[in-house]
Design an enzyme around this catalytic site. Structure first.
Site, short mmCIF file in Angstrom:
data_model
loop_
_atom_site.label_atom_id
_atom_site.label_comp_id
_atom_site.label_asym_id
_atom_site.label_seq_id
_atom_site.Cartn_x
_atom_site.Cartn_y
_atom_site.Cartn_z
N GLU A 178 -12.24 6.13 4.58
CA GLU A 178 -12.23 5.20 5.71
C GLU A 178 -13.21 5.59 6.80
O GLU A 178 -13.10 5.15 7.94
CB GLU A 178 -10.82 5.12 6.31
N LYS A 194 -5.43 8.01 18.73
CA LYS A 194 -5.33 8.39 17.31
C LYS A 194 -6.70 8.37 16.64
O LYS A 194 -7.03 9.26 15.84
CB LYS A 194 -4.37 7.43 16.60
N GLY A 197 0.83 -1.19 0.00
CA GLY A 197 0.00 0.00 0.00
C GLY A 197 0.87 1.24 0.00
O GLY A 197 0.94 1.97 0.99
N SER A 254 -7.12 16.28 5.92
CA SER A 254 -7.26 14.91 6.40
C SER A 254 -7.25 13.93 5.23
O SER A 254 -7.54 14.29 4.08
CB SER A 254 -8.57 14.76 7.18
N SER A 255 -6.92 12.67 5.54
CA SER A 255 -6.96 11.64 4.50
C SER A 255 -8.37 11.50 3.93
O SER A 255 -8.55 11.24 2.74
CB SER A 255 -6.49 10.30 5.07
N GLY A 261 0.99 4.36 -0.61
CA GLY A 261 0.45 5.71 -0.69
C GLY A 261 1.37 6.65 0.08
O GLY A 261 2.56 6.39 0.22
N ASN A 297 -8.59 11.45 14.74
CA ASN A 297 -9.16 11.33 13.40
C ASN A 297 -10.64 11.67 13.39
O ASN A 297 -11.15 12.32 12.47
CB ASN A 297 -8.95 9.91 12.86
N ASN A 335 -5.16 3.58 9.91
CA ASN A 335 -6.16 4.22 10.76
C ASN A 335 -7.11 3.16 11.31
O ASN A 335 -7.23 2.06 10.76
CB ASN A 335 -6.96 5.26 9.97
#
Length: 300
Positions: free
Chosen positions: A260, A178, A7, A247-248, A9, A182, A102
């Protein structure tokens, strides 16, 4: 070490790039556009104060993980099960798999799918893919790793490569912290398409974030989780240390990709329902992001 990144990324390329820059044998497994660019030019690693091209191997296939002593598992939480199944036939028996993802349940899902050692890892880094084969680092970069037979060796290698790394017996609590960060930032950044520093300046944003955080903390306590440190201070610190970071979830929505959010605010809402803890703020943010996703995702 021989290191494979499943992955590749922003997170995978950053940590894989740091290890490669320190002399480790790294292969990045990712999407064709990134793999092609990395094969041509190396990984473009744009750090604060440094800009370099790092020579690494790159592949689109999970078979490239063969022989790796360390696997950085960096796929989206939505892809954990399928990616684990793809890796399983090729993993060395003594490989250590670090879940750099995450959410709070990915390591458990990996242990159910793989016989190799799996260590949950908490990631604090601001990074983005600035183009094919080009990762841009905006700040931070520390890792918190669950203890395992190889954790000390891996932590030493990461520290030597310039990655602050801690081994903690309370990774579950750190993962929940975490998750709370998020849940506070990701959906609001995605809905507004604002970076963290500007987000917290908008009227009502910090008050709404406090509501979200309070629900998350209540669910965590009901689930028997011990949260390390001062959660409210950690939430405030994100905007201070990563003011320019989107943010992602915001990045996923901007690119028309599935996010996600089911494993962030959605997870808290589901867990709260199971434990009898109300989570209206998290449920609303989850719903709003799902509504925005539905505008770009094909009907199922």
């Amino acid at each position: 070490m021989k290191v494979a990144v499943m992955g590749a990324g922003a997170v995978g390329c950053y940590y894989g790039g740091m290890l490669a820059r320190a002399g480790h044998d790294v292969v990045l497994i990712g999407r064709p556009q990134h793999v092609d660019a990395i094969r041509r030019n190396g990984l473009h690693l744009e750090l604060q104060g440094d800009d370099c091209h790092v020579r690494v191997e790159a592949s689109t296939g999970a078979a490239a993980v063969a022989g790796a002593q360390l696997v950085l598992f960096c796929v989206k939480s939505t892809d954990t099960d399928s990616a684990a199944a793809a890796l399983k036939p090729h993993l060395a028996p003594d490989a250590l798999v670090l879940s750099l993802q995450n959410g709070v349940d990915n390591a458990e899902r990996l242990r159910a799918a793989l016989p190799q050692a799996v260590a949950a890892t908490v990631v604090y880094v601001a990074a983005e893919m600035a183009g094919p084969g080009h990762v841009r680092h905006h700040g931070r970069g520390e890792l918190v790793i669950e203890p395992s037979n190889a954790s000390e060796t891996v932590a030493a290698a990461l520290i030597e490569a310039g990655v602050p790394t801690e081994i903690s017996a309370n990774v579950r609590g750190a993962l929940w912290t975490k998750l709370i960060l998020n849940c506070a930032y990701n959906a609001l950044s995605a809905i507004s398409q604002l970076p963290y520093g500007k987000l917290v300046q908008v009227e009502g944003a910090t008050a709404s974030m406090r509501d979200v955080v309070a629900e998350c903390v209540a669910v965590a306590h009901a689930d028997g989780v011990t949260l390390p440190g001062d959660v409210d201070a950690a939430v405030k610190r994100i905007a201070e240390t990563m003011p320019g970071q989107f943010s992602s979830t915001a990045q996923d929505l901007a690119r028309g990709k599935r996010s996600e959010i089911d494993h962030l605010n959605g997870y808290v809402a589901r867990r709260g329902e199971t434990l009898g803890v109300p989570t209206p703020a998290n449920r609303m943010l989850h719903t709003l992001v799902k509504l925005l996703e539905s505008k770009t995702q094909p009907a199922s």
